[in-house]
Design a protein around this motif. Structure first.
Motif, PDB file in Angstrom:
ATOM      1  N   LEU A 180       6.669  10.110  -0.455  1.00 18.23           N
ATOM      2  CA  LEU A 180       6.306  10.344   0.937  1.00 18.23           C
ATOM      3  C   LEU A 180       7.513  10.931   1.665  1.00 18.23           C
ATOM      4  O   LEU A 180       8.655  10.659   1.301  1.00 18.23           O
ATOM      5  N   LEU A 201       0.821  -1.213   0.000  1.00 17.48           N
ATOM      6  CA  LEU A 201       0.000   0.000   0.000  1.00 17.48           C
ATOM      7  C   LEU A 201       0.849   1.255   0.000  1.00 17.48           C
ATOM      8  O   LEU A 201       0.536   2.233  -0.694  1.00 17.48           O
ATOM      9  N   VAL A 202       1.928   1.264   0.752  1.00 18.61           N
ATOM     10  CA  VAL A 202       2.815   2.426   0.775  1.00 18.61           C
ATOM     11  C   VAL A 202       3.463   2.616  -0.594  1.00 18.61           C
ATOM     12  O   VAL A 202       3.571   3.745  -1.093  1.00 18.61           O
ATOM     13  N   ALA A 211       1.431   6.407  -7.076  1.00 19.32           N
ATOM     14  CA  ALA A 211       0.260   7.133  -7.561  1.00 19.32           C
ATOM     15  C   ALA A 211       0.291   8.615  -7.212  1.00 19.32           C
ATOM     16  O   ALA A 211      -0.019   9.470  -8.050  1.00 19.32           O
ATOM     17  N   ILE A 212       0.653   8.945  -5.997  1.00 20.34           N
ATOM     18  CA  ILE A 212       0.557  10.320  -5.515  1.00 20.34           C
ATOM     19  C   ILE A 212       1.895  11.041  -5.591  1.00 20.34           C
ATOM     20  O   ILE A 212       1.983  12.162  -6.046  1.00 20.34           O
ATOM     21  N   TYR A 219       0.860   3.997  -2.993  1.00 24.58           N
ATOM     22  CA  TYR A 219       0.636   5.420  -2.736  1.00 24.58           C
ATOM     23  C   TYR A 219       1.793   6.240  -3.271  1.00 24.58           C
ATOM     24  O   TYR A 219       1.606   7.301  -3.857  1.00 24.58           O
ATOM     25  N   ASP A 220       2.991   5.740  -3.071  1.00 24.28           N
ATOM     26  CA  ASP A 220       4.184   6.439  -3.544  1.00 24.28           C
ATOM     27  C   ASP A 220       4.182   6.562  -5.070  1.00 24.28           C
ATOM     28  O   ASP A 220       4.554   7.609  -5.614  1.00 24.28           O
TER      29      ASP A 220
END
Length: 66
Positions: free
Chosen positions: A33, A22-23, A29-30, A26-27
């Motif tokens: 971090l 998941l991290v 797609a967005i 997210y990294d």
């Protein structure tokens, strides 16, 4: 090793790996971090430990109901 302990450790591994996936998603797609890689591994270890302990505590209750 008892099967209940082995099962809970495997659920902890699944929880830690799911957190890392998941991290990473997210990294990708967005964006980046502000948390570096060793911190992500430490958080994954905490998530895995929580998942393993929750599985160990609740597994016998679910087994009895089934």
């Amino acid at each position: 090793m008892r099967s209940r302990l082995r099962s809970s450790l495997l659920w902890g591994l699944v929880g830690a790996l799911a957190f890392l996936v998941l991290v990473q998603g997210y990294d990708l797609a967005i964006g980046r971090l502000p948390v570096d890689f060793p911190a992500r591994l430490a958080l994954a270890a905490v998530v895995g430990a929580l998942a393993a302990s929750a599985a160990y505590v609740t597994e016998h209750r679910l087994y009895r109901r089934a």
